[in-house]
Design a protein around this motif. Structure first.
Motif, PDB file in Angstrom:
ATOM      1  N   ASP A 121      23.355  40.505  17.997  1.00  0.00           N
ATOM      2  CA  ASP A 121      23.461  40.238  19.429  1.00  0.00           C
ATOM      3  C   ASP A 121      24.229  38.933  19.628  1.00  0.00           C
ATOM      4  OD1 ASP A 121      21.974  42.488  20.164  1.00  0.00           O
ATOM      5  OD2 ASP A 121      20.072  41.398  20.068  1.00  0.00           O
ATOM      6  N   ASP A 122      24.848  38.782  20.807  1.00  0.00           N
ATOM      7  CA  ASP A 122      25.638  37.590  21.090  1.00  0.00           C
ATOM      8  C   ASP A 122      24.831  36.300  20.934  1.00  0.00           C
ATOM      9  OD1 ASP A 122      28.021  38.902  21.478  1.00  0.00           O
ATOM     10  OD2 ASP A 122      27.801  39.018  23.658  1.00  0.00           O
ATOM     11  N   TRP A 123      23.580  36.293  21.420  1.00  0.00           N
ATOM     12  CA  TRP A 123      22.768  35.078  21.322  1.00  0.00           C
ATOM     13  C   TRP A 123      22.508  34.713  19.862  1.00  0.00           C
ATOM     14  CZ3 TRP A 123      18.184  34.902  18.729  1.00  0.00           C
ATOM     15  CH2 TRP A 123      17.531  36.113  18.482  1.00  0.00           C
ATOM     16  N   GLU A 124      22.336  35.757  19.022  1.00  0.00           N
ATOM     17  CA  GLU A 124      22.072  35.523  17.603  1.00  0.00           C
ATOM     18  C   GLU A 124      23.326  34.993  16.900  1.00  0.00           C
ATOM     19  OE1 GLU A 124      19.355  37.909  14.344  1.00  0.00           O
ATOM     20  OE2 GLU A 124      20.395  39.048  15.879  1.00  0.00           O
ATOM     21  N   LYS A 125      24.485  35.524  17.287  1.00  0.00           N
ATOM     22  CA  LYS A 125      25.747  35.014  16.738  1.00  0.00           C
ATOM     23  C   LYS A 125      25.930  33.545  17.096  1.00  0.00           C
ATOM     24  CE  LYS A 125      28.228  39.394  17.048  1.00  0.00           C
ATOM     25  NZ  LYS A 125      29.277  40.139  17.765  1.00  0.00           N
ATOM     26  N   ALA A 126      25.668  33.217  18.366  1.00  0.00           N
ATOM     27  CA  ALA A 126      25.830  31.834  18.821  1.00  0.00           C
ATOM     28  C   ALA A 126      24.889  30.893  18.076  1.00  0.00           C
ATOM     29  CB  ALA A 126      25.593  31.743  20.328  1.00  0.00           C
ATOM     30  N   MET A 127      23.637  31.301  17.894  1.00  0.00           N
ATOM     31  CA  MET A 127      22.675  30.470  17.158  1.00  0.00           C
ATOM     32  C   MET A 127      23.097  30.276  15.708  1.00  0.00           C
ATOM     33  SD  MET A 127      18.819  31.459  18.329  1.00  0.00           S
ATOM     34  CE  MET A 127      18.062  30.419  17.107  1.00  0.00           C
ATOM     35  N   LEU A 128      23.561  31.348  15.095  1.00  0.00           N
ATOM     36  CA  LEU A 128      23.978  31.273  13.700  1.00  0.00           C
ATOM     37  C   LEU A 128      25.183  30.355  13.531  1.00  0.00           C
ATOM     38  CD1 LEU A 128      23.483  32.239  10.839  1.00  0.00           C
ATOM     39  CD2 LEU A 128      24.780  34.295  11.357  1.00  0.00           C
ATOM     40  N   VAL A 129      26.170  30.506  14.411  1.00  0.00           N
ATOM     41  CA  VAL A 129      27.356  29.656  14.349  1.00  0.00           C
ATOM     42  C   VAL A 129      26.979  28.195  14.565  1.00  0.00           C
ATOM     43  CG1 VAL A 129      29.534  29.078  15.520  1.00  0.00           C
ATOM     44  CG2 VAL A 129      29.020  31.453  14.949  1.00  0.00           C
ATOM     45  N   ALA A 130      26.142  27.932  15.551  1.00  0.00           N
ATOM     46  CA  ALA A 130      25.720  26.557  15.823  1.00  0.00           C
ATOM     47  C   ALA A 130      24.975  25.969  14.625  1.00  0.00           C
ATOM     48  CB  ALA A 130      24.837  26.509  17.069  1.00  0.00           C
ATOM     49  N   SER A 131      24.106  26.742  14.021  1.00  0.00           N
ATOM     50  CA  SER A 131      23.358  26.268  12.854  1.00  0.00           C
ATOM     51  C   SER A 131      24.281  25.994  11.673  1.00  0.00           C
ATOM     52  CB  SER A 131      22.291  27.290  12.453  1.00  0.00           C
ATOM     53  OG  SER A 131      21.340  27.436  13.469  1.00  0.00           O
ATOM     54  N   LEU A 132      25.211  26.905  11.416  1.00  0.00           N
ATOM     55  CA  LEU A 132      26.139  26.708  10.303  1.00  0.00           C
ATOM     56  C   LEU A 132      27.043  25.497  10.530  1.00  0.00           C
ATOM     57  CD1 LEU A 132      27.057  30.426   9.548  1.00  0.00           C
ATOM     58  CD2 LEU A 132      25.759  28.866   8.071  1.00  0.00           C
ATOM     59  N   GLU A 133      27.506  25.321  11.767  1.00  0.00           N
ATOM     60  CA  GLU A 133      28.332  24.149  12.070  1.00  0.00           C
ATOM     61  C   GLU A 133      27.535  22.867  11.865  1.00  0.00           C
ATOM     62  OE1 GLU A 133      29.784  24.908  16.019  1.00  0.00           O
ATOM     63  OE2 GLU A 133      31.553  25.956  15.263  1.00  0.00           O
ATOM     64  N   ARG A 134      26.283  22.871  12.256  1.00  0.00           N
ATOM     65  CA  ARG A 134      25.433  21.701  12.084  1.00  0.00           C
ATOM     66  C   ARG A 134      25.217  21.389  10.606  1.00  0.00           C
ATOM     67  NH1 ARG A 134      24.119  16.903  13.491  1.00  0.00           N
ATOM     68  NH2 ARG A 134      21.913  16.477  13.635  1.00  0.00           N
ATOM     69  N   VAL A 135      24.953  22.407   9.802  1.00  0.00           N
ATOM     70  CA  VAL A 135      24.775  22.208   8.361  1.00  0.00           C
ATOM     71  C   VAL A 135      26.065  21.677   7.739  1.00  0.00           C
ATOM     72  CG1 VAL A 135      24.397  23.393   6.151  1.00  0.00           C
ATOM     73  CG2 VAL A 135      22.929  23.902   8.106  1.00  0.00           C
ATOM     74  N   ALA A 136      27.181  22.255   8.115  1.00  0.00           N
ATOM     75  CA  ALA A 136      28.462  21.782   7.578  1.00  0.00           C
ATOM     76  C   ALA A 136      28.691  20.318   7.919  1.00  0.00           C
ATOM     77  CB  ALA A 136      29.605  22.648   8.127  1.00  0.00           C
TER      78      ALA A 136
END
Length: 166
Positions: A121-136
């Motif tokens: 779902d779009d919300w899940e994609k957004a959360m995943l991208v935000a989390s990965l960007e934060r980890v990076a």
């Protein structure tokens, strides 16, 4: 607190291991690196292409695309043809050897991820991208932009053509 840290570190290690395993399988079965495979896939998806278009499609710098193309050309997987109207420009196409390498390549990790990511779902994609960007950012805050390639770097020594050396 420590349990969450441990869980996060284990998850990151699983990602790294999957990336390394995928890159090793690709190198073992085809002698290609992940970025080289992406260049070949770009050429399979269309007619002739230019190094600039390849760099944009693969998400690498022009100089990196040129180096990838030169290695693939040396291995007979890519054919380079000078432009007729502008002799400075050249056009690239996939050879039979390049198509055979693509056919022999295992399913890339990046493709599997893209297929599964698309189903979220779009919300899940957004959360995943935000989390990965934060980890990076946490791991390498000053690192320049990276190409959208799941590639572990050098997983095996390579020879001058970019193929794994024995």
């Amino acid at each position: 607190m420590q349990d969450r840290l441990t869980t996060a570190l284990v998850a990151m290690r699983r990602i790294l291991r999957a990336t390394e395993t995928s890159a090793r399988a690709l190198a073992r079965e085809t002698g290609l690196t992940t970025p080289q495979l992406m260049v070949l896939e770009h050429l399979r998806d269309g007619a002739e292409s230019t190094p600039t278009r390849i760099a944009q499609s693969v998400g690498v710098a022009q100089a990196t695309a040129t180096a990838l193309i030169e290695k693939l050309e040396a291995r007979g997987m890519v054919l380079r043809r000078r432009g007729e109207s502008d002799r400075r420009q050249y056009w690239l196409s996939l050879t039979e050897a390049g198509a055979a390498a693509l056919d022999a390549s295992p399913d890339p990790l990046q493709r599997r991820f893209a297929e599964r990511f698309a189903k979220l779902d779009d919300w899940e994609k957004a959360m995943l991208v935000a989390s990965l960007e934060r980890v990076a950012h946490m791991l390498a805050p000053d690192t320049a932009d990276a190409a959208p390639i799941l590639h572990a770097g050098d997983v095996a020594a390579t020879d001058a053509s970019g193929a794994p050396s024995a």
